[in-house]
Scaffold this active site. Sequence first.
Site, PDB file in Angstrom:
ATOM      1  N   ASP A 159     -53.455 -22.647 -91.096  1.00 51.30           N
ATOM      2  CA  ASP A 159     -53.993 -23.241 -92.325  1.00 51.30           C
ATOM      3  C   ASP A 159     -52.865 -23.518 -93.323  1.00 51.30           C
ATOM      4  OD1 ASP A 159     -56.740 -22.724 -91.349  1.00 51.30           O
ATOM      5  OD2 ASP A 159     -56.075 -20.653 -91.546  1.00 51.30           O
ATOM      6  N   HIS A 187     -59.821 -17.126 -92.418  1.00 50.99           N
ATOM      7  CA  HIS A 187     -59.533 -18.302 -91.577  1.00 50.99           C
ATOM      8  C   HIS A 187     -60.870 -18.925 -91.213  1.00 50.99           C
ATOM      9  CE1 HIS A 187     -58.173 -21.045 -88.568  1.00 50.99           C
ATOM     10  NE2 HIS A 187     -58.952 -20.475 -87.683  1.00 50.99           N
TER      11      HIS A 187
HETATM   12  P1  NAI Z   1     -59.694 -20.792 -74.502  1.00 54.39           P
HETATM   13  O1  NAI Z   1     -61.164 -20.624 -74.279  1.00 54.39           O
HETATM   14  O2  NAI Z   1     -58.966 -21.932 -73.904  1.00 54.39           O
HETATM   15  O3  NAI Z   1     -58.954 -19.474 -74.019  1.00 54.39           O
HETATM   16  C1  NAI Z   1     -59.409 -18.193 -74.333  1.00 54.39           C
HETATM   17  C2  NAI Z   1     -59.045 -17.304 -73.155  1.00 54.39           C
HETATM   18  O4  NAI Z   1     -59.391 -15.967 -73.526  1.00 54.39           O
HETATM   19  C3  NAI Z   1     -59.820 -17.639 -71.887  1.00 54.39           C
HETATM   20  O5  NAI Z   1     -58.896 -17.855 -70.825  1.00 54.39           O
HETATM   21  C4  NAI Z   1     -60.672 -16.395 -71.657  1.00 54.39           C
HETATM   22  O6  NAI Z   1     -60.830 -16.080 -70.273  1.00 54.39           O
HETATM   23  C5  NAI Z   1     -59.861 -15.337 -72.377  1.00 54.39           C
HETATM   24  N1  NAI Z   1     -60.625 -14.153 -72.765  1.00 54.39           N
HETATM   25  C6  NAI Z   1     -61.915 -14.082 -73.195  1.00 54.39           C
HETATM   26  N2  NAI Z   1     -62.275 -12.807 -73.397  1.00 54.39           N
HETATM   27  C7  NAI Z   1     -61.180 -12.059 -73.135  1.00 54.39           C
HETATM   28  C8  NAI Z   1     -60.945 -10.665 -73.134  1.00 54.39           C
HETATM   29  N3  NAI Z   1     -61.904  -9.801 -73.471  1.00 54.39           N
HETATM   30  N4  NAI Z   1     -59.719 -10.238 -72.788  1.00 54.39           N
HETATM   31  C9  NAI Z   1     -58.750 -11.099 -72.427  1.00 54.39           C
HETATM   32  N5  NAI Z   1     -58.930 -12.429 -72.371  1.00 54.39           N
HETATM   33  C10 NAI Z   1     -60.136 -12.897 -72.732  1.00 54.39           C
HETATM   34  O7  NAI Z   1     -59.508 -20.748 -76.089  1.00 54.39           O
HETATM   35  P2  NAI Z   1     -58.242 -21.146 -76.953  1.00 54.39           P
HETATM   36  O8  NAI Z   1     -58.335 -22.577 -77.320  1.00 54.39           O
HETATM   37  O9  NAI Z   1     -57.008 -20.649 -76.296  1.00 54.39           O
HETATM   38  O10 NAI Z   1     -58.534 -20.325 -78.297  1.00 54.39           O
HETATM   39  C11 NAI Z   1     -58.528 -18.915 -78.308  1.00 54.39           C
HETATM   40  C12 NAI Z   1     -59.105 -18.395 -79.599  1.00 54.39           C
HETATM   41  O11 NAI Z   1     -58.294 -18.773 -80.695  1.00 54.39           O
HETATM   42  C13 NAI Z   1     -60.500 -18.917 -79.927  1.00 54.39           C
HETATM   43  O12 NAI Z   1     -61.261 -17.833 -80.440  1.00 54.39           O
HETATM   44  C14 NAI Z   1     -60.256 -19.921 -81.019  1.00 54.39           C
HETATM   45  O13 NAI Z   1     -61.379 -20.087 -81.852  1.00 54.39           O
HETATM   46  C15 NAI Z   1     -59.120 -19.244 -81.755  1.00 54.39           C
HETATM   47  N6  NAI Z   1     -58.321 -20.111 -82.627  1.00 54.39           N
HETATM   48  C16 NAI Z   1     -57.850 -19.534 -83.792  1.00 54.39           C
HETATM   49  C17 NAI Z   1     -57.071 -20.266 -84.659  1.00 54.39           C
HETATM   50  C18 NAI Z   1     -56.558 -19.651 -85.928  1.00 54.39           C
HETATM   51  O14 NAI Z   1     -55.961 -20.394 -86.724  1.00 54.39           O
HETATM   52  N7  NAI Z   1     -56.724 -18.368 -86.210  1.00 54.39           N
HETATM   53  C19 NAI Z   1     -56.736 -21.681 -84.370  1.00 54.39           C
HETATM   54  C20 NAI Z   1     -57.234 -22.164 -83.120  1.00 54.39           C
HETATM   55  C21 NAI Z   1     -58.010 -21.390 -82.286  1.00 54.39           C
END
Ligand code: NAI
Length: 326
Positions: A159, A187
Site C-alpha cells: 500500500d 491492509h
Molecule cells: P495463491 O493462492 O496463489 O497461493 C497461496 C498458497 O498458499 C497456495 O499454494 C496454498 O496451497 C498455500 N497455502 C494455503 N494454506 C496453507 C497453509 N496452511 N500452509 C502453507 N501453505 C498454505 O495466493 P497468492 O496470490 O500467492 O496470495 C497469498 C496471500 O497473500 C493471499 O491471502 C492474498 O490475499 C495475500 N496478499 C496480501 C497482500 C498484502 O499486501 N498484504 C497483497 C497481495 C496478496
Amino acid sequence: MKAPVRVAVTGAAGQIGYSLLFRIASGDMLGPDQPVILQLLEVSPAMDALQGVVMELDDCAFPLVAGIQASDQAEEAFRDADYILLVGAKPRGPGMERKDLLEANAAIFSAQGKAMNAVASRDVRVLAVGNPANTNALIAMRNAPDLDPGRFTAMTRLDHNRALAQLSGRVGAHVNDITRMTVWGNHSATQYPDISHTLVKGSPAADQVDQAWLEETFIPTVQQRGAAIIKARGQSSAASAASAAIDHMRDWTLGTPEGDWVSMAIPSDGSYGIAEGLIYSFPVRCVNGHYEIVQGLDVDDFSRERMLATEQELTEERDAVAHLLP
Ligand code: NAI
C-alpha cells in the site's frame, strides 16, 4: 561471507511465492553477502507443485543459496527460522462471509503461531502477507507467547509503495524524490494513505496537490488498487506483493534511509491513541534490526477520522476471532 540464515516461506507454491523466492535467493532481501537456507511450507496437495519450484530454484544455481527444504509440516519448516514470511492463506471462496474467511485463516495462523513458538529462532522476524494480514499476524503473535510480540508484523508496504507511485505520477517526480509517506491501519479498503507529512524533493507534498484530488482520487485509488489489479489481470497482485515483502524485510533488517520512513503494521504500543496490541500500520524508522514508530507527527481532524475508521475495523476483526485468541 556471513553464516547462512534460515528463511521460512509459507504458501511457497503460490503466485506470490513464485516471485518472492527467487528474489530472496538472489540476495534482494538480506543483501549480497548473506547466504540463505530456504525452508518452504505448503499444504500436502501442493507438494508436487512445490517440488517444481524447488527444481527451478536449483536450476538458478544462486550463489547465496546454502540449502532448500520443502515440507508440509510447519514445525519442520519453521525450525530455527530467523525469518518467517507467512504468505499461505485461505482465499475467500464463493458465498464465504468475511467472518468465515477470518475463522478459516485464524485456524491456520494459530497453528502456525504455535509451531513457531515451539521451534523458531528466539530472534525470529515474522511478516504476515496472507490476508487478512493484520489479524493473521495478531493471531500468530498471540499463539506464540514465548516469542517477542514485537517480532510479529503484517504487510502494508505494498500500500505504501502504491501510494508513492500514485503521488509520483501526479506531481511528476520520481519515487526516489518522495519521502515520508505513511499508510495507517489495516491492509484493507479502510487503510489511510496519508501525505500530510510527505515531502517531494524536500517540500511538502500537500502543497503540490489539491484536496479534491487527495480525497476523490488518491486515497480511493490506493485503497482499491488490489481490486483494480484483479479486474485487469484476473488474478491478485503477486509480483508487486512479493516486491513489497522484500522491501519490508530488507528495511527492517538493514535499516531505513536517513531522513525517511516506511509503513509497517506492528503491534500498537498506544502511539497516536491507537488501541494497544492491535496490529496497526504506523510510520516507522528501522535501525540495527529494530523498528520504532515515528513520534510527534501532527494529526488533523481529517486524518484522525480516517485513522479511527481503520482502527475500528481492526477491532472488529479481532473481536470476531476473540474465541481463538489465547
Ligand atoms: P495463491 O493462492 O496463489 O497461493 C497461496 C498458497 O498458499 C497456495 O499454494 C496454498 O496451497 C498455500 N497455502 C494455503 N494454506 C496453507 C497453509 N496452511 N500452509 C502453507 N501453505 C498454505 O495466493 P497468492 O496470490 O500467492 O496470495 C497469498 C496471500 O497473500 C493471499 O491471502 C492474498 O490475499 C495475500 N496478499 C496480501 C497482500 C498484502 O499486501 N498484504 C497483497 C497481495 C496478496
